[in-house]
Design a protein around this motif. Structure first.
Motif, short mmCIF file in Angstrom:
data_model
loop_
_atom_site.label_atom_id
_atom_site.label_comp_id
_atom_site.label_asym_id
_atom_site.label_seq_id
_atom_site.Cartn_x
_atom_site.Cartn_y
_atom_site.Cartn_z
N LEU A 233 0.83 -1.20 0.00
CA LEU A 233 0.00 0.00 0.00
C LEU A 233 0.87 1.25 0.00
O LEU A 233 0.65 2.18 -0.79
CB LEU A 233 -0.92 -0.02 1.22
N LEU A 234 1.87 1.27 0.85
CA LEU A 234 2.76 2.43 0.92
C LEU A 234 3.41 2.70 -0.44
O LEU A 234 3.42 3.82 -0.94
CB LEU A 234 3.85 2.18 1.98
N LEU A 235 3.96 1.64 -1.06
CA LEU A 235 4.69 1.83 -2.30
C LEU A 235 3.75 2.21 -3.45
O LEU A 235 4.09 3.02 -4.30
CB LEU A 235 5.49 0.58 -2.65
N LEU A 236 2.57 1.62 -3.43
CA LEU A 236 1.61 1.91 -4.49
C LEU A 236 1.14 3.37 -4.42
O LEU A 236 1.15 4.09 -5.41
CB LEU A 236 0.42 0.95 -4.36
N VAL A 237 0.76 3.79 -3.22
CA VAL A 237 0.25 5.16 -3.07
C VAL A 237 1.38 6.17 -3.29
O VAL A 237 1.26 7.11 -4.07
CB VAL A 237 -0.39 5.35 -1.67
N ALA A 238 2.50 5.95 -2.60
CA ALA A 238 3.61 6.90 -2.71
C ALA A 238 4.18 6.88 -4.13
O ALA A 238 4.64 7.89 -4.63
CB ALA A 238 4.70 6.55 -1.70
N GLY A 239 4.13 5.72 -4.76
CA GLY A 239 4.75 5.59 -6.08
C GLY A 239 4.05 6.34 -7.17
O GLY A 239 4.69 6.74 -8.13
N HIS A 240 2.75 6.55 -7.06
CA HIS A 240 2.15 7.29 -8.16
C HIS A 240 1.69 8.68 -7.81
O HIS A 240 1.84 9.59 -8.60
CB HIS A 240 1.09 6.47 -8.89
N GLU A 241 1.18 8.88 -6.59
CA GLU A 241 0.64 10.21 -6.26
C GLU A 241 1.72 11.30 -6.27
O GLU A 241 1.51 12.39 -6.78
CB GLU A 241 -0.03 10.17 -4.89
N THR A 242 2.85 10.99 -5.69
CA THR A 242 3.88 12.02 -5.56
C THR A 242 4.43 12.42 -6.93
O THR A 242 4.46 13.60 -7.28
CB THR A 242 5.04 11.49 -4.70
N THR A 243 4.82 11.44 -7.74
CA THR A 243 5.41 11.75 -9.04
C THR A 243 4.38 12.39 -9.96
O THR A 243 4.70 13.30 -10.73
CB THR A 243 5.98 10.47 -9.67
N ALA A 244 3.13 11.92 -9.88
CA ALA A 244 2.08 12.51 -10.72
C ALA A 244 1.93 14.00 -10.41
O ALA A 244 1.88 14.84 -11.31
CB ALA A 244 0.76 11.78 -10.49
N ASN A 245 1.87 14.32 -9.14
CA ASN A 245 1.70 15.72 -8.76
C ASN A 245 2.93 16.56 -9.08
O ASN A 245 2.81 17.70 -9.50
CB ASN A 245 1.33 15.83 -7.28
N MET A 246 4.11 15.97 -8.89
CA MET A 246 5.33 16.70 -9.26
C MET A 246 5.36 16.99 -10.76
O MET A 246 5.78 18.06 -11.18
CB MET A 246 6.57 15.87 -8.87
N THR A 247 4.93 16.03 -11.57
CA THR A 247 4.96 16.22 -13.03
C THR A 247 4.01 17.34 -13.45
O THR A 247 4.39 18.24 -14.20
CB THR A 247 4.57 14.91 -13.74
N ALA A 248 2.78 17.29 -12.95
CA ALA A 248 1.80 18.30 -13.35
C ALA A 248 2.19 19.69 -12.83
O ALA A 248 2.17 20.68 -13.56
CB ALA A 248 0.42 17.89 -12.85
N LEU A 249 2.57 19.74 -11.56
CA LEU A 249 2.91 21.02 -10.95
C LEU A 249 4.17 21.61 -11.59
O LEU A 249 4.27 22.82 -11.80
CB LEU A 249 3.13 20.79 -9.45
N SER A 250 5.14 20.75 -11.90
CA SER A 250 6.37 21.22 -12.56
C SER A 250 6.03 21.83 -13.91
O SER A 250 6.62 22.84 -14.31
CB SER A 250 7.33 20.05 -12.81
N THR A 251 5.08 21.21 -14.62
CA THR A 251 4.70 21.74 -15.92
C THR A 251 4.09 23.13 -15.77
O THR A 251 4.43 24.05 -16.51
CB THR A 251 3.70 20.77 -16.60
N VAL A 252 3.21 23.30 -14.78
CA VAL A 252 2.64 24.63 -14.55
C VAL A 252 3.75 25.63 -14.24
O VAL A 252 3.81 26.72 -14.80
CB VAL A 252 1.61 24.62 -13.38
N ALA A 253 4.67 25.23 -13.35
CA ALA A 253 5.73 26.15 -12.94
C ALA A 253 6.61 26.54 -14.13
O ALA A 253 6.98 27.71 -14.29
CB ALA A 253 6.57 25.52 -11.83
N LEU A 254 6.91 25.58 -14.99
CA LEU A 254 7.79 25.86 -16.13
C LEU A 254 7.06 26.70 -17.19
O LEU A 254 7.65 27.60 -17.80
CB LEU A 254 8.30 24.56 -16.76
N LEU A 255 5.78 26.42 -17.42
CA LEU A 255 5.06 27.18 -18.44
C LEU A 255 4.82 28.62 -17.97
O LEU A 255 4.68 29.54 -18.78
CB LEU A 255 3.73 26.50 -18.79
N ARG A 256 4.81 28.77 -16.67
CA ARG A 256 4.62 30.10 -16.12
C ARG A 256 5.90 30.94 -16.24
O ARG A 256 5.87 32.16 -16.16
CB ARG A 256 4.27 29.91 -14.64
N ARG A 257 7.02 30.27 -16.34
CA ARG A 257 8.31 30.97 -16.51
C ARG A 257 8.91 30.48 -17.82
O ARG A 257 9.83 29.65 -17.82
CB ARG A 257 9.26 30.60 -15.35
#
Ligand code: SF4
Lengths: 400, 69
Positions: A233-257
């Motif tokens: 459970l730990l690996l499944l939840v941590a394995g996708h939620e964190t990277t998914a949010n980092m990818t989307a948020l990074s894209t917003v941050a980069l497109l904003r700059r």
């Protein structure tokens, strides 16, 4: 000299966001300006220390006088749901050594730097195929559901041996587990469904083993079915939620700059450093890592007493001006390697080599293949996930 | 410079391998840190010092004691 303040300032935790969606909540920033260790009040009225300085956060997370075991009285919880989660089926992130080390070491093998390097071509293929599907479906997409979430989900499913066809089940349950607004019974129900699902899957893997982590765990005699399920459970939840949010948020941050995105497009070699900088700047575990003192500790001149809870705020530590000049600026070419986005100490994120590889490949490929990528709604309309343990954006409408 | 490891404190995060791959590696068996060289050349000293700072377990010590080559 040590000081013990008398009346703690009531600080609503988790704190609300200010005008910049990328900055730590203003209340944490304000606490950081008052000192590196400041008193705070948890939603249940309990006292806890907010630890905001880089040095002090490292101390809390690496000194065994601070315990990660949520069964200790005084352990700080932001919601009743988080208490239920930590206490009913504790995974090794809520244990101290030697219990923690025993379970963690069973799964470290799959996350070694050279193992993950060997997975890079497979990750690249997953990223390319996901982008192929997204671009074939039209000229617009939701970057969260069509790219940022499927990529790490597919990768962690492959590694663990979880059938990707079940992604709707585990993605929905994970969101509930991490949602600070979910009630205790909602969190318990989500956790039970995931535990039941993984227990059954592990039993099947024991009968019909494959080349994956759950099969290897299921084959061992020295680990109980409950331990396999909570680790899975730990690996499944941590394995996708964190990277998914980092990818989307990074894209917003980069497109904003756009000038930062342009630099990365011009020199893909910058992507390794850029990912470290994005990890630092965004610090998606924004409500901090919880610990409890098991002895009296002098922490940066403040006496933390045995039994008192502390929250180690990674987000403010990562904006430390002395370590990172102009810390509130995203600067893809700076050296951000001392960031604490993966935590610190023996609990530091086990999956970090995998997370780094996924983020490097996903962001480099996205920028290269979609030079005209843009967000199609005004920024005020983006819904940021301030209510989640893992910060991110709910959906990200884009065109290219 | 002499590099000293305390394997008991290693949590296999891989930070050292990313920072100074010439000096550190992770054992294939359990991911614990091992040394490729105990006395790295001066050109690697800065990376080794950074690896010691980044190591979350505090498993790495870079000793510059007199006498250490
Ligand atoms: S950085 Fe430290 S904890 Fe991580 S692998 Fe190297 S020695 Fe082990």
């Amino acid at each position: 000299m040590t000081t013990t303040p008398t009346a703690p300032a009531a600080l609503a935790l988790p704190a609300a966001h200010g005008s910049c969606p990328f900055d730590p909540p203003p209340a944490y920033d304000q606490a950081a300006r008052q000192g590196t260790v400041t008193p705070a009040e948890l939603p249940d009225g309990a006292f806890c220390w907010l630890v905001t300085g880089h040095h002090e956060v490292r101390t809390v997370l690496s000194d065994p006088r601070f315990s990660a075991d949520a069964r200790h009285p005084g352990f700080p919880f932001l919601t009743p749901g988080r208490r239920a989660l930590a206490v009913t089926n504790p995974s090794f992130i809520r244990m101290d050594d030697p219990e923690h080390a025993r379970l963690r070491r069973m799964v470290t093998k799959d996350f070694l730097v050279h193992r993950v390097d060997a997975m890079r071509p497979g990750i690249q293929r997953i990223v390319d195929e996901t982008l192929d599907r997204m671009t074939a479906a039209g000229a617009t997409a939701d970057l969260v559901t069509d790219f940022a979430l499927p990529v790490p989900s597919l990768v962690i499913c492959l590694l663990l041996g979880v059938p990707y066809e079940d992604h709707e089940l585990f993605q929905a349950q994970s969101r509930t587990l991490l949602d600070n607004r979910a009630t205790q019974s909602e969190v318990e129900a989500a956790q039970r469904r995931l535990i039941d699902y993984l227990t059954e899957l592990a039993a099947r893997k024991k009968r019909e083993p494959a080349d994956d982590m759950l099969s290897r765990l299921a084959a061992r005699e020295d680990v109980s079915p409950a331990e396999i399920a909570s680790t899975g459970l730990l690996l499944l939840v941590a394995g996708h939620e964190t990277t998914a949010n980092m990818t989307a948020l990074s894209t917003v941050a980069l497109l904003r700059r756009p000038e930062q995105a342009a630099r990365l497009r011009a020199d893909p070699g910058l992507v390794r450093g850029a990912v470290e900088e994005l990890l630092r700047y965004l610090t998606i575990v924004q409500s901090g890592l919880a610990r409890v003192a098991v002895e009296d500790v002098d922490l940066g001149g403040t006496l933390v007493r045995a039994g008192q809870g502390v929250l180690a705020m990674l987000s403010t530590a990562n904006r430390d001006e002395e370590l990172f000049g102009a810390a509130d600026e995203l600067e893809v070419s700076r050296d951000a390697r001392r960031h604490l986005a993966f935590g610190f100490g023996v609990h530091q994120c086990l999956g970090q080599p995998l997370a780094r590889a996924e983020l490097q490949i996903a962001l480099e490929t996205l920028l290269r293949r979609l030079p005209g990528l843009r967000i199609t709604v005004p920024e005020e309309q983006l819904v940021f996930r301030g209510h989640s343990v893992v910060y991110g954006v709910d959906s990200l409408p884009v065109a290219w | 410079m002499q590099v000293i490891l305390d394997q008991d404190r290693c949590c296999s995060s891989g930070q050292c391998v990313l920072t100074a791959p010439e000096v550190f590696e992770q054992s294939d068996e359990d991911g614990l840190v091992t040394l490729r060289q105990e006395h790295p050349a001066p050109g690697l000293h800065a990376d080794v010092r950074l690896a010691a700072v980044l190591c979350p377990g505090g498993a790495i010590t870079a000793s510059e004691a007199a006498g250490a080559p």
